[in-house]
Structures are given as structure tokens and as C-alpha cells.
Scaffold this active site. Structure first.
Site, PDB file in Angstrom:
ATOM      1  N   GLU A  46       0.860  -1.176   0.000  1.00 13.00           N
ATOM      2  CA  GLU A  46       0.000   0.000   0.000  1.00 13.00           C
ATOM      3  C   GLU A  46       0.904   1.237   0.000  1.00 13.00           C
ATOM      4  O   GLU A  46       1.813   1.329   0.826  1.00 13.00           O
ATOM      5  CB  GLU A  46      -0.877   0.022   1.242  1.00 13.00           C
ATOM      6  CG  GLU A  46      -1.840  -1.142   1.360  1.00 13.00           C
ATOM      7  CD  GLU A  46      -2.596  -1.093   2.683  1.00 13.00           C
ATOM      8  OE1 GLU A  46      -3.413  -0.166   2.866  1.00 13.00           O
ATOM      9  OE2 GLU A  46      -2.346  -1.966   3.537  1.00 13.00           O
ATOM     10  N   ARG A 103       4.696 -13.218   9.622  1.00 11.06           N
ATOM     11  CA  ARG A 103       5.351 -11.937   9.410  1.00 11.06           C
ATOM     12  C   ARG A 103       6.595 -11.832  10.298  1.00 11.06           C
ATOM     13  O   ARG A 103       6.757 -12.588  11.255  1.00 11.06           O
ATOM     14  CB  ARG A 103       4.389 -10.790   9.722  1.00 11.06           C
ATOM     15  CG  ARG A 103       3.946 -10.730  11.169  1.00 11.06           C
ATOM     16  CD  ARG A 103       2.998  -9.560  11.414  1.00 11.06           C
ATOM     17  NE  ARG A 103       3.676  -8.294  11.208  1.00 11.06           N
ATOM     18  CZ  ARG A 103       3.053  -7.114  11.153  1.00 11.06           C
ATOM     19  NH1 ARG A 103       1.739  -7.059  11.251  1.00 11.06           N
ATOM     20  NH2 ARG A 103       3.743  -6.003  10.990  1.00 11.06           N
ATOM     21  N   LYS A 157       2.504   0.796  10.450  1.00 14.53           N
ATOM     22  CA  LYS A 157       2.671   2.026   9.668  1.00 14.53           C
ATOM     23  C   LYS A 157       2.046   3.219  10.389  1.00 14.53           C
ATOM     24  O   LYS A 157       2.555   4.335  10.302  1.00 14.53           O
ATOM     25  CB  LYS A 157       2.045   1.866   8.282  1.00 14.53           C
ATOM     26  CG  LYS A 157       2.942   1.157   7.282  1.00 14.53           C
ATOM     27  CD  LYS A 157       2.336   1.255   5.899  1.00 14.53           C
ATOM     28  CE  LYS A 157       3.168   0.512   4.875  1.00 14.53           C
ATOM     29  NZ  LYS A 157       2.550   0.563   3.537  1.00 14.53           N
TER      30      LYS A 157
END
Length: 560
Positions: free
Chosen positions: A36, A262, A272
Site C-alpha cells: 500500500e 510476518r 505504519k
């Protein structure tokens, strides 16, 4: 092709091998990296990049770069540019053009019409709070929206009106019609489209409705011919929805989604939202601040792409979540820089040393190895003069036998130069030592003293008349707590107040002033440093500490 790109066996490699052997993968492997563009990439993304691009390389396939640009209010071109730069710096190149989810907005709109026409989607007028109430909980089934049974004709008209900008933001959404009693809450009539009256960085003002990630993801994969859609574990519960859309729509391919754990590292945050908070509240100086766990920040700090790839390889690919010790990353950085960084000398807290029996006008050009184990890095020239700077901590008027540096009445060797004897000191009115006066043994350049007594210590130095002044930034871990954002605590409370120390009166050997931005060095006896890629110049040398020579945090933790 890069080295150490998720090498060795892992469960994803095994899956791909089985798919090839069974014939399910009859053509080439196609993966994708779909960030993104709402922030800079971080260390967790580095693992995903190495995995997706690495698997494509290992199996002779392709990896696409596709920006998931479905939320234009939070996206910027600067993030798009930075992401491309990060991928290339890590050593990878995507296949074909840069792709955007927005490339498929027209097709996705047609897919939405297809769902509506088949009775598989409807326009819902519930407010966000009402929809949350109707959705149910993890232990209680949801309730059907009162708008769920609208006819396909009414839904088509309403959805078209949404596209044409006839409704306000938040007044209506398009939802998939699946099962409000599904145990998997992601299948309880999820939202497909929202009204967002904002301009898009790729499509301008063409659209005022935007698809959400779950609706965009699988269909974009199918349109691009992705064979293996590799996600992190938080998307495992979304896989049934991914597959539901693919089964309901006339897509050209049937990609498969696979999940891996992850990358979580202690003493770090990778959200983020939280990283953006650090930037917005000026806790750090931008997304590429060397304390940030962003790829751009680590690059500016002096970490190498090879070290990051090797670290991702060391961590491996697994199906279970875990936390990696920051010391593993730091080991990978030290290992790479120890092998490849040329040596140099920098005095950070200078104390002048006057060699009283050295001729005042004499200057010698001494030679020192560029690296103790790398002949290919050649040698460097060190001007030697009557006055030199040493570290203030390398001298004491009195000391016990454990102190191996310069002491009054004792000898020490200057690195790649002579043996000195400290004879006296000069102090200011406050009693601070301003100079140390020494004598040197002219016969000790590259030789032991004639009396056979070797000095016990070797210290670094820089010529006072030929050295250059520099700014040195000493970076350390950004957080003092190993889990700064866990347990409901405010992560900003754990910011390390000593994460940055700026030293503005440092002296470097003259050759360092001409170092290229991003050139890395081991400052002898101190640590590994890099010429700042943004601010370093020959007129104003600026060096950032990548990492200390030894793990100081390990000793701190053992003493807790």
C-alpha cells in the site's frame, strides 16, 4: 540475481515443487509484491520482498510490483517512489511495468455489477455503527441487514448512483451477500465498495467509489495471472473470502493464496500508523531517519542490502508467529561490514597530543592497510605531524594495569605509526587537560622498540594539521523496551532518549572527507559508519554510526 534470497528449503518452496511435480503449475511461477503506498516500507516488508522476488528467481518465474492503491486519502506519490527505490536497492527488479490496483478499477466495477446481477451483492444503508451492531461478535452470529433483500434491479440502480456521486460519503456501501451467521466474521457480508469523494493519484477524479482490499486483492491476482499469492498470517482468515470472490466471478485465472509468519523484531514497532506517528510528532526526522526500521532508514544508517537479505534468510520462512531478537539483525550487519568495510580513523572526543621531539615542520606520509584481510582494498595514506589528536578517554595521568592505553610515564603505539612515551600534561584554569606532551621513538615505525619491551596498547589518532573536521551521529536503538507496543502500553513512553547523539567536533583522517555518500567504514576501535547519503560532502563530512563494534545491549540486558 541476488544472493541469499530466501535460500534453502521452506514450506513455500515445497508447495511450489509439489505444484510443479503434480502439473498444477504447468507454466511459469508468478508471484507479486503488493504494498500500500501509504508509508515507507519497513524491515517486515524486506522479508516479503526477499520471499516473493526470491522465489520467482529460484524457480525461473516472474514477480510483479503492484501498488494496492485503493485508499487514495492516505496515499502519496512520494511513497510510490520510495517503495520502488527500496526494492531496487535490495537488489530486485519487478517483471514488466509497475502495476496498480487502480489499473483494474473498470474491471472491478464490472465484477461488482456481476455480483449484484446474480444476487451476490447489495447496497446497504446502515451507518457504520449500525453495521457494527448487526455484524455480531466472535461468539454471536450477526443479523441480516434490513436492506439485504433488495432486488438486483434496485441494487444496480443504487450502485450506479453511488458511482455517479449522487450520495454522500458514509451513506451507502456495497456489500457481498454471503452469510451473516458464518463463524468466520470476514464472511458476514463484507463491504466491497465505499463512497470516497477524493481525488486519486492515478485516476484523478474519475471515481468517487473505491473497492476495498479484500475485493481488489484476489481479482487483481487473477487478472495478472498470479499463481501463488503469498501473504502474511493475518490474511489467513481472509482466504475463504478470497476464494469466494474467485468462485463467483468470471476471472481469467484461479490463483491460490498462501500465508507465512510476518517478521516481528523486539525493540521495534512496524505498524505504519505508529511509524507515521513517530514522523508526524517529530520523534524522528522523517521516514528515512536512521533510527527508523524502514528500509530507507536502515540504508541511511549504513546497513547493506546484502546484510538485510542475509538476515531474512537467517530468519527463514515459517507458519508460526514469533519474535526475532534484534541481536540477530545486528549480527548480520556486523558480519557483513566486518568483511567488507574499509578501515579508517576518526577521533570523536579530541585531546591534542604534542610530540615534542618531532620536527615542527616535518610531515610524513605513512601507509596503512585498507582492510586487514582484504588486499583488494589496497592501502591508505595517513599524514603524520608533530601534533595529533587522540581520544580523551585514551589518556590518563594515572591508571592500573588493566588500562592498556596512554598513561603518564608509559608507552603506547599509535596505529600504523610510532611508539610514544607520555611525559607531561598542560591544563587550563579549571584543571582540565588540554594537551599531552610526549616523545616518540623514531626507530619504531613498523618495528618494536630496541629494548624489546612492546607497548601494551595501540590507539587511533588523526593529524591535527592535516585531519578534517566532521560531524558524527551516534545512533542507537529507538526503544528501550523489548516490546514497546505490546500489553496496551503507550509505545512513545519507551522511546530511547539516547537514541541519537550528535558530535560536532570530530576529526577524521583526510581521505574520509572525499568519501562518496553511502561509503561505509570501520572507524577503528569505535564502530561501523557510513557517509550520510543526504548530507555528506567534502566541505561538511557527516557520518552516521551503523552499529558499534560489539553488542552493548546484550551486556546491558544481562545486568538487569
Amino acid at each position: 540475481m541476488t544472493d541469499n534470497a530466501v535460500s534453502g528449503n521452506n514450506f513455500l518452496r515445497s508447495i511450489i515443487k509439489e505444484d510443479i511435480a503434480s502439473g498444477r503449475l504447468s507454466g511459469e511461477l508468478v508471484t507479486r509484491f503488493p504494498p500500500e503506498p501509504n508509508g515507507f516500507l519497513h524491515i517486515g516488508h524486506a522479508k516479503s520482498i526477499c520471499l516473493n522476488f526470491g522465489l520467482a528467481e529460484q524457480f525461473g518465474g516472474r514477480c510483479h510490483l503492484r501498488f494496492d492503491d485503493t485508499n487514495p486519502a492516505k496515499e502519496e506519490q512520494a511513497y510510490i517512489d520510495a517503495i520502488q527505490e527500496d526494492i531496487r536497492w535490495l537488489g530486485y527488479e519487478w517483471s514488466g511495468p509497475i502495476r496498480y490496483a487502480s489499473d483494474y478499477f473498470d474491471t472491478l466495477f464490472e465484477y461488482a455489477l456481476h455480483l449484484i446481477s446474480n444476487g451476490d451483492a447489495y447496497v446497504c444503508d446502515l451507518s457504520a455503527d449500525e453495521a457494527r451492531e448487526y455484524r455480531g461478535t466472535l461468539t454471536e452470529a450477526g443479523r441480516n441487514s434490513p436492506f439485504r433483500e433488495r432486488s438486483p434491479e434496485e441494487n444496480l440502480a443504487l450502485f450506479t448512483a453511488m458511482r455517479d456521486g449522487e450520495f454522500d460519503e458514509g451513506s451507502r456501501v456495497l456489500r457481498a451477500k454471503i452469510d451473516m451467521a458464518a463463524p468466520n466474521i470476514n464472511l458476514r457480508d463484507p463491504i466491497i465498495y465505499r463512497i470516497r469523494k477524493v481525488s486519486h493519484h492515478q485516476t484523478g477524479d474519475k471515481w468517487c467509489i473505491y473497492p476495498n482490499y479484500d475485493f481488489t486483492h484476489g481479482q487483481s491476482d487473477a487478472l495478472e495471472g498470479i499463481t501463488h499469492s503469498i501473504c502474511t498470517l493475518e490474511f489467513e482468515d481472509h482466504r475463504p473470502l478470497y476464494e469466494w470472490f474467485l468462485a463467483k466471478l468470471p476471472v481469467p485465472a484461479q490463483p491460490k493464496q498462501y500465508e507465512f509468519a510476518r517478521l516481528n523484531i523486539n525493540y521495534t514497532v512496524t505498524s505504519k500508523r505508529k511509524l507515521k506517528m513517530l514522523v508526524d510528532e517529530s520523534v524522528v526526522n522523517g521516514w528515512d531517519d536512521p533510527r527508523m526500521p524502514t528500509i530507507a532508514g536502515m540504508r541511511r544508517r549504513g546497513y547493506t542490502a546484502a546484510a538485510l537479505r542475509n538476515f531474512c534468510d537467517m530468519v527463514g520462512v515459517a507458519r508460526s508467529e514469533g519474535v526475532v531478537d534484534m541481536a540477530m539483525l545486528e549480527h548480520a550487519i556486523r558480519d557483513d561490514l566486518d568483511k567488507n568495510a574499509p578501515r579508517a580513523m576518526c577521533v570523536m572526543d579530541p585531546l591534542k597530543l604534542v610530540i615534542t621531539n618531532y620536527p615542527e615542520e616535518k610531515v610524513e606520509q605513512l601507509s596503512a592497510a585498507g582492510h586487514p584481510n582484504r588486499d583488494d582494498l589496497g592501502e591508505r595514506t595517513l599524514p603524520f605531524s608533530r601534533e595529533v589528536y587522540i581520544e580523551r578517554d585514551d589518556f590518563r595521568e594515572e591508571a592500573n594495569k588493566k588500562f592498556k592505553r596512554l598513561v603518564l610515564g608509559k608507552k603506547v603505539r599509535l596505529r600504523s605509526a610510532y611508539v610514544l612515551l607520555a611525559e607531561s600534561v598542560v591544563k587550563d584554569a579549571d584543571g582540565n587537560i588540554t594537551e599531552v606532551h610526549c616523545s616518540y621513538d623514531e626507530a619504531t615505525l613498523g618495528e618494536d622498540p630496541a629494548d624489546g619491551v612492546k607497548p601494551k596498547g595501540v590507539i587511533h589518532w588523526v593529524s591535527a594539521s592535516h585531519g578534517k573536521q566532521a560531524i558524527v551521529r551516534l545512533y542507537d536503538r529507538l526503544f528501550t523496551h523489548e516490546a514497546p507496543d505490546r500489553g496496551g502500553e503507550e509505545f512513545l513512553n519507551h522511546v530511547n532518549p539516547s537514541s541519537l547523539t550528535v558530535l560536532e567536533n570530530c576529526w577524521i583522517e583526510p581521505g574520509l572527507a572525499d568519501a562518496a555518500p553511502e561509503a561505509r567504514f570501520q572507524f577503528e576501535r569505535t564502530g561501523y559508519f557510513v557517509a550520510d547519503r543526504r548530507e555528506h560532502s567534502s566541505d561538511k563530512p557527516v557520518f552516521n554510526r551503523a552499529i558499534a563494534l560489539r553488542d552493548t545491549w546484550g551486556s546491558k540486558e544481562s545486568n538487569v
